[in-house]
Motif scaffolding. Structure first.
Motif, short mmCIF file in Angstrom:
data_model
loop_
_atom_site.label_atom_id
_atom_site.label_comp_id
_atom_site.label_asym_id
_atom_site.label_seq_id
_atom_site.Cartn_x
_atom_site.Cartn_y
_atom_site.Cartn_z
N UNK A 1 61.80 61.29 56.93
CA UNK A 1 62.09 62.27 55.83
C UNK A 1 62.70 63.92 56.69
N UNK A 2 63.44 64.91 55.50
CA UNK A 2 63.73 66.16 56.30
C UNK A 2 62.90 67.73 56.64
N UNK A 3 61.80 66.57 56.47
CA UNK A 3 60.98 67.96 58.19
C UNK A 3 60.80 66.82 59.27
N UNK B 1 67.43 68.02 48.24
CA UNK B 1 67.75 68.87 47.25
C UNK B 1 67.39 70.36 48.14
N UNK B 2 66.69 70.10 48.55
CA UNK B 2 66.38 71.87 48.78
C UNK B 2 67.12 72.49 50.61
N UNK B 3 67.32 71.10 51.45
CA UNK B 3 68.04 70.80 52.90
C UNK B 3 67.35 69.79 53.75
N UNK B 4 68.52 69.56 54.64
CA UNK B 4 68.20 68.38 55.15
C UNK B 4 68.38 67.71 54.67
N UNK B 5 67.65 66.06 55.96
CA UNK B 5 68.34 64.70 55.41
C UNK B 5 67.67 64.26 54.59
N UNK B 6 67.69 63.02 54.14
CA UNK B 6 66.61 62.23 54.48
C UNK B 6 66.94 60.09 54.48
N UNK B 7 66.75 60.21 55.67
CA UNK B 7 67.10 58.68 56.63
C UNK B 7 66.62 57.67 56.58
N UNK B 8 67.60 56.38 56.23
CA UNK B 8 67.04 55.22 55.40
C UNK B 8 68.51 54.50 57.57
N UNK B 9 66.98 53.96 58.41
CA UNK B 9 67.69 53.24 59.19
C UNK B 9 67.57 51.85 59.06
N UNK B 10 66.82 50.40 59.82
CA UNK B 10 66.74 49.85 59.87
C UNK B 10 65.42 49.15 60.34
N UNK B 11 64.90 50.37 60.98
CA UNK B 11 63.24 50.37 61.26
C UNK B 11 62.23 51.47 60.54
N UNK B 12 63.07 52.16 59.79
CA UNK B 12 61.81 53.55 59.40
C UNK B 12 62.80 54.02 58.51
N UNK B 13 61.96 55.18 57.52
CA UNK B 13 62.95 56.42 56.75
C UNK B 13 62.83 57.32 57.13
N UNK C 1 54.31 55.86 49.28
CA UNK C 1 52.24 55.90 50.12
C UNK C 1 52.40 55.14 50.56
N UNK C 2 52.27 55.43 52.00
CA UNK C 2 51.66 54.85 53.60
C UNK C 2 50.38 54.36 52.99
N UNK C 3 50.19 53.18 53.66
CA UNK C 3 49.00 52.23 54.42
C UNK C 3 47.93 53.23 55.03
N UNK C 4 48.08 54.44 55.12
CA UNK C 4 47.18 55.04 55.59
C UNK C 4 46.54 56.43 54.85
N UNK C 5 46.97 55.99 53.47
CA UNK C 5 46.91 56.61 52.05
C UNK C 5 47.73 58.44 52.39
N UNK C 6 48.38 58.51 52.97
CA UNK C 6 49.32 59.67 53.14
C UNK C 6 50.39 59.72 51.85
N UNK C 7 50.52 60.57 51.43
CA UNK C 7 51.67 60.64 50.12
C UNK C 7 52.28 61.65 51.06
N UNK C 8 53.89 61.58 50.35
CA UNK C 8 54.91 62.66 51.49
C UNK C 8 55.79 61.83 50.01
N UNK C 9 56.91 63.71 49.91
CA UNK C 9 57.26 63.70 48.64
C UNK C 9 58.89 63.67 48.90
N UNK C 10 60.08 63.64 48.52
CA UNK C 10 61.03 64.65 48.61
C UNK C 10 62.26 64.61 47.50
N UNK C 11 62.16 65.28 47.55
CA UNK C 11 63.57 66.03 46.23
C UNK C 11 64.56 65.43 46.26
#
Length: 158
Positions: free
Chosen positions: A44-46, A30-42, A68-78
């Protein structure tokens, strides 16, 4: 906006993909960049790479995605137009789950035993998800969970 747009070449080249990793879908942030899904990973814009086997939870709403990742880290993308990202991420994350079984513990609630693997790979490990109100750091509780895991592994051959 056409769903058949291509990911810009400079964005594709900037991704730290593994050899043979393929882009499946993407959406503009929503602000800049792209969120990209590959066959192995997501991706994020950063530029953060989140392997699907490390995603504990992904939730989507009108504003975008929270992960939410398995190590407890949250990521958010608009993301205003997610295109096929929600379906792709759901399918890819689900494909990493080999076993997902809730087991009752003696007199104390239970634990969900989850085995995950990298897409197309071997089981990488097990995660304990204790019921609400149970202390995952309690040594006695962890010992019971380990015992339940051992029984499950024997019965399933995993």
């Amino acid at each position: 906006m056409s769903i058949f747009r291509r990911l810009p070449a400079d964005v594709r080249k900037s991704l730290a993909t593994e050899p043979g990793e393929r882009v499946l879908t993407f959406a503009a942030g929503a602000v800049s960049g792209y969120v990209v899904a590959t066959d192995l990973a997501l991706y994020l814009t950063d530029g953060t790479r989140v392997p699907y086997e490390k995603v504990d939870k992904a939730s989507w709403d009108d504003d975008g995605v929270r992960i939410l990742t398995t190590d407890g880290t949250w990521h958010a993308e608009r993301i205003t137009d997610p295109r096929m990202l929600p379906e792709t991420v759901r399918e890819r994350v689900n494909s990493t789950i080999v076993v997902n079984k809730h087991v009752k513990l003696p007199g104390r609630g239970g634990v969900r035993l989850v085995a995950r693997r990298r897409p197309g790979g071997e089981v990488r490990g097990w995660t304990f998800v204790f019921d609400d109100g149970l202390d995952p750091e309690d040594p006695g509780l962890r010992a019971q969970a380990e015992q339940a895991l051992e029984g499950l592994r024997r019965s399933m051959g995993v």
